[in-house]
Design an enzyme around this catalytic site. Structure first.
Site, short mmCIF file in Angstrom:
data_model
loop_
_atom_site.label_atom_id
_atom_site.label_comp_id
_atom_site.label_asym_id
_atom_site.label_seq_id
_atom_site.Cartn_x
_atom_site.Cartn_y
_atom_site.Cartn_z
N HIS A 169 0.81 -1.22 0.00
CA HIS A 169 0.00 0.00 0.00
C HIS A 169 0.84 1.27 0.00
O HIS A 169 0.33 2.35 -0.30
CB HIS A 169 -0.93 0.00 1.21
CG HIS A 169 -2.03 -1.00 1.09
ND1 HIS A 169 -3.33 -0.67 0.78
CD2 HIS A 169 -2.01 -2.35 1.20
CE1 HIS A 169 -4.06 -1.76 0.73
NE2 HIS A 169 -3.29 -2.81 0.98
N ASP A 381 3.40 9.41 -0.85
CA ASP A 381 2.23 8.64 -0.44
C ASP A 381 2.03 7.51 -1.45
O ASP A 381 2.21 7.72 -2.66
CB ASP A 381 0.99 9.55 -0.47
CG ASP A 381 0.04 9.28 0.68
OD1 ASP A 381 -0.02 8.13 1.13
OD2 ASP A 381 -0.65 10.22 1.12
C1 GDG Z 1 -2.23 3.87 3.33
C2 GDG Z 1 -1.18 4.54 2.41
C3 GDG Z 1 -2.83 4.44 0.53
C4 GDG Z 1 -9.21 10.13 7.33
N1 GDG Z 1 -9.66 10.94 8.28
C5 GDG Z 1 -10.82 10.44 8.72
C6 GDG Z 1 -11.08 9.28 8.01
N2 GDG Z 1 -10.07 9.10 7.17
C7 GDG Z 1 -9.95 8.00 6.20
C8 GDG Z 1 -10.08 8.57 4.81
C9 GDG Z 1 -9.28 7.57 3.97
C10 GDG Z 1 -8.27 7.00 4.97
O1 GDG Z 1 -8.68 7.40 6.27
C11 GDG Z 1 -6.87 7.54 4.73
O2 GDG Z 1 -6.35 6.92 3.59
P1 GDG Z 1 -5.08 7.48 2.81
O3 GDG Z 1 -4.98 6.73 1.53
O4 GDG Z 1 -5.24 8.93 2.60
O5 GDG Z 1 -3.83 7.27 3.77
P2 GDG Z 1 -3.20 6.11 4.75
O6 GDG Z 1 -4.02 5.92 5.97
O7 GDG Z 1 -1.79 6.55 5.00
O8 GDG Z 1 -3.22 4.75 3.91
C12 GDG Z 1 -1.89 5.35 1.33
C13 GDG Z 1 -3.75 3.66 1.46
O9 GDG Z 1 -3.01 2.96 2.47
C14 GDG Z 1 -4.57 2.62 0.68
O10 GDG Z 1 -3.75 1.77 -0.02
O11 GDG Z 1 -3.63 5.25 -0.32
O12 GDG Z 1 -0.93 5.90 0.44
O13 GDG Z 1 -0.32 5.38 3.18
O14 GDG Z 1 -10.10 6.54 3.51
O15 GDG Z 1 -11.44 8.64 4.50
N3 GDG Z 1 -12.19 8.55 8.19
C15 GDG Z 1 -13.08 9.00 9.14
N4 GDG Z 1 -12.86 10.11 9.88
C16 GDG Z 1 -11.75 10.86 9.72
O16 GDG Z 1 -11.57 11.87 10.41
N5 GDG Z 1 -14.22 8.31 9.33
#
Ligand code: GDG
Length: 492
Positions: A169, A381
Site C-alpha cells: 500500500h 504517499d
Molecule cells: C495507506 C497509504 C494508501 C481520514 N480521516 C478520517 C477518516 N479518514 C480515512 C479517509 C481515507 C483513509 O482514512 C486515509 O487513507 P489514505 O490513503 O489517505 O492514507 P493512509 O491511511 O496513510 O493509507 C496510502 C492507502 O493505504 C490505501 O492503499 O492510499 O498511500 O499510506 O479513507 O477517508 N475517516 C473517518 N474520519 C476521519 O476523520 N471516518
C-alpha cells in the site's frame, strides 16, 4: 496443478477493527484507514476471511467480542495475538521505524536495530502459522502491506503450499534508497516467494525491478503492460501496478444524503463569505502537514486578499501516538497553528480550524462536499484515498484539487489538479492563490474530469484487476451471499 480458488483470505497487520476500553470492559469499533476503506466492500457478505492483529495484547479475551463483530462486518475475523515485545519490535520497530520511513524516502528517520529484524521474522512466521490453521490449499491468500513482506517465505519454510499474492500500500523506494536497508536481499528474496506482487503505481514497480538487479544479474522480464513476469534465476513472479481506489458510488450517494447536505450547509454557514480549504490526514510526518501550514501562512502574507476570505480546515486523525516522533509532530502542529492563528486572526475570522480527532463519516463527507479547495500535499504517499474521496463527494463540481507530485494518485489525476512540490512552500502558496481565483467554468471542467477518472477506476475495478492477475477470476466469481452465515467459528 493447483485446485481452483474458492475463497479469499486477507491477511494484514491489523484486523479491520479497533479495541477500546469502555465502562463495561473491552469493546470493538470498526477500524479506519485506507486498507479498511478499500477492502470492506469486497469481503462483506462474500464469505471472506480476514486475519490480523486485533490491536490488543495477547491475553485479551477476544472470542466473545469477535463473533458479533464478524457477523456485523460480514466476514470472519481471526486474530493474531501479539505480545508487548512483539508489538514493540515488529510493529513500532521494524515496520514503523525502518520500513515506513525508508519506503517514503526518509532514510534519516530510520532506526536499523538488528533486534527489530529478528522480531519481524518471528511475527511473520506467527502470521503464517495462524493463516495455515484457518486456510486450505484452495484458498487464495492475499497479504497486505509492508508489515508482512516475509509471510510467503514463512509459509514455504513451514512447508505449506498456498497460492499467495501481496499488495504493497505504500511506495516502493528507488534503489539508491532501498539499498540502505541492512536486510535488503532478504526482503527482495522474500517478496519473490509470492506468486503475484502488486504495487500502487508503475513507478513503484519499476523501482522494485531495479532493486532486483542489485541482487542478481540474471533477470529477465517477460510480457508488457501493467503486469509483467519477472524471472530471477529459477523464480518466476508476476509483478504489477494496481492503483487502489474507493467505492465511488457509495461516497457520491452518501454525500448526497440529506444528513450530509444539511451538515455541509450548517458547517459552511458558520464560515460565511469565504472559501474553505480542506486538509485531511492521519498524524504522520509523511503527509507534509507542517509544510502545508507554512504554505498557508506564506499565502496569507504575500496575498492579503486571502485574509478573511479563506479558512483552512485541517483535520488530523491521531495515529501511532506511542511513537516519540509522532508526539513531536503533534506538538509542532499545535505550535504552528497557534502561531499562524495568533498572527492573523481578527474579529470574526480565524484562519485555521484545527481538528485533532477522527470525524464520523457524515462529518467527513460534509467537509468534502463543502470545501472549495482540497490541499493534499504528502511528501510521499502510496496512493492517497482522501484525494479520490474529495472528488467523489464534490457533487457541485466546483472544487479545486491541489495535489502533491509525490502521491501515487498523481499518476492519474495530475492533468486536472494543480500539481505542487510539497517541499516548495512558495510554490504551494502560489497554488493556493491560483485555486482561490480559479473561475467557475475552469473549476467545473477540471473537477468533472477528475470525477470521471475516479469513478471509472473505483475499488471494484482495483479488486477485479488484482484478482484477474492473481487467479484469473473477477469479483463475480465471489457473489454476495443471500445471508451471512451464523455458524461463525473463532479461532484464537
Ligand atoms: C495507506 C497509504 C494508501 C481520514 N480521516 C478520517 C477518516 N479518514 C480515512 C479517509 C481515507 C483513509 O482514512 C486515509 O487513507 P489514505 O490513503 O489517505 O492514507 P493512509 O491511511 O496513510 O493509507 C496510502 C492507502 O493505504 C490505501 O492503499 O492510499 O498511500 O499510506 O479513507 O477517508 N475517516 C473517518 N474520519 C476521519 O476523520 N471516518
Amino acid at each position: 496443478m493447483k485446485e481452483p480458488v474458492t475463497r479469499i483470505i486477507a491477511v494484514s497487520n491489523r484486523l479491520p477493527i479497533h479495541l477500546v476500553h469502555g465502562p463495561d470492559g473491552l469493546e470493538i469499533k470498526p477500524g479506519e484507514g485506507g486498507l479498511v476503506t478499500a477492502l470492506a466492500p469486497v469481503f462483506r457478505n462474500r464469505g471472506g476471511v480476514w486475519i490480523g492483529w486485533s490491536g490488543g495484547s495477547d491475553d485479551d479475551d477476544l472470542a466473545g467480542l469477535l463473533e458479533p463483530a464478524s457477523r456485523e462486518a460480514g466476514y470472519r475475523l481471526y486474530p493474531v495475538p501479539l505480545s508487548v515485545d512483539e508489538v514493540c519490535d515488529y510493529y513500532y520497530g521494524f515496520s514503523n521505524e525502518v520500513i515506513w520511513p525508508l519506503f517514503h524516502d526518509l532514510q534519516t528517520r530510520c532506526n536499523f536495530k538488528p533486534r527489530y529484524w529478528q522480531q519481524y521474522l518471528n511475527v511473520n512466521r506467527k502470521f503464517a502459522e495462524i493463516t495455515t490453521k484457518h486456510s486450505a490449499e484452495t484458498d487464495y491468500i492475499w497479504v497486505h502491506d509492508y508489515h508482512l513482506m516475509y509471510m510467503a517465505k514463512s509459509l514455504r519454510e513451514l512447508g505449506v503450499e498456498r497460492n499467495t499474492g501481496f499488495f504493497l500500500h505504500i511506495p516502493f523506494p528507488p534503489a539508491d534508497i532501498f539499498m540502505k536497508l541492512p536486510w535488503r536481499a532478504h526482503i527482495l528474496r522474500a517478496l519473490l516467494e509470492y506468486e503475484l506482487v502488486g504495487f500502487q503505481t508503475m513507478r513503484d514497480r519499476k523501482n522494485f525491478i531495479q532493486c532486483l538487479r542489485y541482487i542478481s544479474s540474471d533477470i529477465r522480464i517477460s510480457g508488457r503492460g501493467s503486469v509483467v513476469t519477472v524471472i530471477v534465476g529459477d523464480k518466476r513472479v508476476r509483478v504489477g501496478a494496481f492503483p487502489i481506489s474507493i467505492d465511488y458510488d457509495a461516497f457520491a450517494r452518501d454525500a448526497e444524503s440529506k444528513e450530509v447536505a444539511d451538515l455541509a450547509w450548517y458547517l459552511h454557514e458558520a464560515l460565511p463569505n469565504r472559501q474553505v480549504i480542506l486538509g485531511v490526514d492521519r498524524l504522520d510526518y509523511t503527509k507534509g502537514i507542517p509544510e502545508r501550514l507554512e504554505a498557508f501562512k506564506d499565502a496569507l502574507s504575500r496575498f492579503p486578499e486571502l485574509q478573511g476570505k479563506t479558512t483552512l480546515v485541517q483535520v488530523v486523525v491521531p495515529s501511532r501516538e506511542e511513537v516519540p516522533e509522532y508526539q513531536t509532530l503533534r506538538a509542532e502542529l499545535y505550535r504552528l497553528v497557534g502561531e499562524i492563528n495568533g498572527q492573523f486572526t481578527r474579529s470574526g475570522w480565524v484562519p485555521i480550524h484545527y481538528l485533532y480527532r477522527s470525524l464520523d463519516r457524515s462529518e467527513l463527507l460534509a467537509y468534502y462536499r463543502l470545501a472549495e479547495i482540497a490541499l493534499i500535499t504528502p511528501l510521499k504517499d502510496g496512493m492517497n484515498l482522501v484525494a479520490k474521496e474529495y472528488c467523489a463527494c464534490n457533487l457541485e463540481e466546483n472544487g479545486v484539487l491541489i495535489l502533491s507530485e509525490f502521491a501515487g494518485v498523481a499518476a492519474h489525476l495530475h492533468r486536472n489538479a494543480i500539481m505542487v512540490n510539497p517541499y516548495d512552500v512558495e510554490g504551494m502558496s502560489n497554488a493556493i492563490r491560483e485555486a482561490f481565483h480559479m473561475d467557475r467554468t475552469e473549476r467545473h471542467n477540471r473537477m468533472h474530469k477528475l470525477r470521471e477518472i475516479v469513478h471509472h477506476r473505483d475499488i471494484f475495478w482495483w479488486v477485479n484487476n488484482f484478482l484477474e492477475a492473481a487467479i484469473a477470476k473477477d469479483l463475480r466469481a465471489f457473489p454476495a451471499l443471500e445471508e451471512y452465515m451464523p455458524d461463525i467459528t473463532i479461532g484464537i
